[in-house]
Design a protein around this motif. Structure first.
Motif, PDB file in Angstrom:
ATOM      1  N   ASP A 148      28.827  39.772  37.349  1.00 15.07           N
ATOM      2  CA  ASP A 148      29.427  39.158  38.695  1.00 15.07           C
ATOM      3  C   ASP A 148      29.204  38.569  39.900  1.00 15.07           C
ATOM      4  N   LYS A 157      34.206  37.485  43.543  1.00 16.40           N
ATOM      5  CA  LYS A 157      34.524  39.421  43.401  1.00 16.40           C
ATOM      6  C   LYS A 157      33.391  39.643  44.411  1.00 16.40           C
ATOM      7  N   THR A 158      32.443  40.048  44.704  1.00 17.12           N
ATOM      8  CA  THR A 158      31.049  40.234  45.520  1.00 17.12           C
ATOM      9  C   THR A 158      31.326  39.494  46.501  1.00 17.12           C
ATOM     10  N   ARG A 211      37.044  46.017  45.659  1.00 16.88           N
ATOM     11  CA  ARG A 211      37.536  46.919  44.245  1.00 16.88           C
ATOM     12  C   ARG A 211      38.251  47.546  44.803  1.00 16.88           C
ATOM     13  N   SER A 212      39.106  49.124  44.904  1.00 13.28           N
ATOM     14  CA  SER A 212      40.192  49.501  45.561  1.00 13.28           C
ATOM     15  C   SER A 212      41.336  49.375  46.272  1.00 13.28           C
ATOM     16  N   ALA A 269      26.284  47.472  45.749  1.00 12.39           N
ATOM     17  CA  ALA A 269      26.893  46.434  45.764  1.00 12.39           C
ATOM     18  C   ALA A 269      26.216  45.528  46.082  1.00 12.39           C
ATOM     19  N   PRO A 296      40.540  42.158  45.109  1.00 15.60           N
ATOM     20  CA  PRO A 296      40.847  41.976  43.677  1.00 15.60           C
ATOM     21  C   PRO A 296      42.466  41.369  43.538  1.00 15.60           C
TER      22      PRO A 296
END
Length: 503
Positions: free
Chosen positions: A158, A170-171, A77-78, A143, A117
């Motif tokens: 997702d 994405k997952t 994610r980040s 998640a 991402p």
């Protein structure tokens, strides 16, 4: 997340491969040549826990000459962790704290960092690389995108995206499935998937979820995953509080250079792993990892005694005004409650597995009393709807089936509901979060009678779904919620014969 001030620190004053050479002798540093190691593990979810736990074990293996197991870290994610560690050549400080002592160790096992991402293709390339023989995960319970019944939430946006866009997932499910497709097409054996999250039978659970996901793509892929990919289960244990700016400042003074994202932890560290690695593995057992045929007894003990009591301390601590675990555990009422909670949960553990629950809970009491960690109750309180089923509800159901005492476990569930309700009132809004927050907030704002509230929460979270004991659990939780609504933990403890400091 590192502060803006930390991120503005000049590169020349940051921890790095070059500045590490001038660190004080008291700071342990990698004894191996990081330029000579090869990535063999891809880790999904490079948070503080992974960096305090698995990455430290791998660092030990690299130092022992097992140079084929460097870690490629992936943030799903980040970019925060990558942005903090990239200027530091992937290095960071592990601060092991107990009482007034702190030992610093620089970890070098993470050789590269990717942000999914930004470049999903790079992540897929790393996963498909023949050198990658193990994929580990610490992505947190939410998640895994499970529906209330425990299966894959196929309607999650997702998941829908990944099925429609397999080249741009994405997952974790999407990345693992597509990587296995590419490896199979290239004639590369599958990697072993090692789940390190607090899920019941975590390897088997991820195996089932990924096979479900693959079945929505292609039946042959689902069969390949079901029959040919190894998913050993594991149990992990180490307390890792969130890093603060004060921690960064203190460690910078000790190092003489800045570290944007050091990790705080305790001396205790445990990893129990089922020994099923067709592609090979590091010799983790040389450095304290317990390799077993079946991890379930150890997992159950940890989930029900450590994690269960952690949740109890978090929610009752928040309701009692305690910001950290050590302060909450020092509260005589909470301490007495935890002892009784353990006594209630211990009979639900498997017999004949060699578990020493007395020694284990004594060790937990010492760990919870560690004043140096400042482990925040709000941090532990996150994601209760995902954590309570395996930490508390499973034990409660076992108690009901066996006809044993059941009053303390159900108070933990009521305390979670009360703590969620208290946000924006006696607790700050957003003090902790949950995947069901939007629906929970709407439900709890209705201020329904306790029985109706608990039943609606059980429906929403899927607690004890399809269990005959469900209605009994709801009624027991509701009794505690009535007490918590009237006079907080004081009345709830008094109803259990526990005298609170506040009485």
């Amino acid at each position: 997340m590192p502060s803006d001030q930390t991120s503005r620190t000049t590169t020349s004053r940051r921890l790095s491969g070059k500045t590490m050479l001038a660190l004080p002798a008291s700071v342990a540093t990698p004894s191996y040549d990081r330029n000579q190691v090869v990535p063999g593990i891809v880790h999904l979810g490079v948070g503080a826990f992974h960096r305090a736990h698995q990455a430290a074990y791998v660092d030990d293996c690299l130092a022992a000459g097992e140079t084929g197991w460097s870690i490629t870290g992936v943030s799903l994610r980040s970019a925060d962790t990558r942005d903090a560690l990239a200027p530091q050549d992937g290095l960071y400080t592990l601060a092991i704290r107990s009482g007034g002592e702190e030992k610093l160790r620089v970890i070098g096992s993470i050789g590269a960092m990717l942000v999914a991402p930004e470049d999903p293709g790079a992540v897929l390339a790393a996963l498909a690389d023949p050198n990658t023989r193990i994929v580990t995960l610490t992505i947190t319970e939410k998640a895994y995108l499970r529906a209330a019944g425990g299966g894959l939430d196929a309607a999650h946006p997702d998941i829908v995206h990944d099925l429609a866009n397999p080249q741009m997932p994405k997952t974790a499910h999407g990345f693992l499935a597509e990587a296995l497709v590419r490896r199979r097409a290239a004639g590369t054996p599958p990697f072993t998937v090692l789940c390190c999250d607090n899920l019941p039978a975590n390897g088997a659970t991820l195996h089932r979820l990924l096979a479900e996901f693959a079945g929505l793509r292609d039946a042959k892929l689902a069969k390949h995953i079901a029959d040919e990919v190894a998913f050993p289960s594991s149990m992990v244990d180490r307390i890792v509080p969130a890093t603060t700016d004060a921690d960064r400042t203190r460690i910078a003074v000790e190092l003489g250079v800045q570290d944007a994202w050091p990790v705080m932890t305790e001396p205790f560290c445990q990893w129990v792993v089922e020994d099923n690695f067709p592609g090979g593995r590091p010799a983790w057992e040389k450095f304290g990892v317990t390799m077993v045929d079946d991890v379930r007894p150890f997992e159950d003990m940890k989930l029900r005694l450590l994690n269960g009591s952690h949740s109890a301390i978090a929610y009752l601590g928040l309701l009692s005004g305690h910001a950290t675990v050590d302060r909450a555990f020092a509260d005589p009422a909470i301490r007495q409650f935890v002892d009784r909670l353990w006594a209630e949960a211990i009979p639900t553990l498997p017999e004949g597995a060699g578990l020493d629950t007395g020694a284990y809970t004594a060790e937990l009491a010492e760990r919870f009393s560690n004043t140096a960690l400042a482990h925040r109750t709000a941090q532990i309180a996150n994601d209760g709807s995902q954590k309570l089923p395996q930490r508390i509800i499973a034990s409660a159901i076992e108690c009901l089936k066996a006809g044993t005492e059941l009053v303390h476990l159900t108070l933990v569930v009521a305390a979670w509901i009360a703590a969620c309700t208290a946000r924006g009132k006696t607790l700050p809004e957003g003090h902790f979060t949950d995947p069901l927050d939007a629906a929970l907030t709407a439900l709890l704002s209705e201020q329904l009678p306790a029985n109706e509230t608990v039943a609606a929460v059980f429906d929403l979270a899927g607690f004890a779904k399809d269990h005959a004991e469900r209605q009994t659990l709801i009624e027991l939780v509701a009794v505690h919620l009535v007490h918590l609504r009237r006079d907080g933990p004081t009345l709830a403890f008094a109803a259990l014969g526990i005298q609170s400091e506040q009485t």
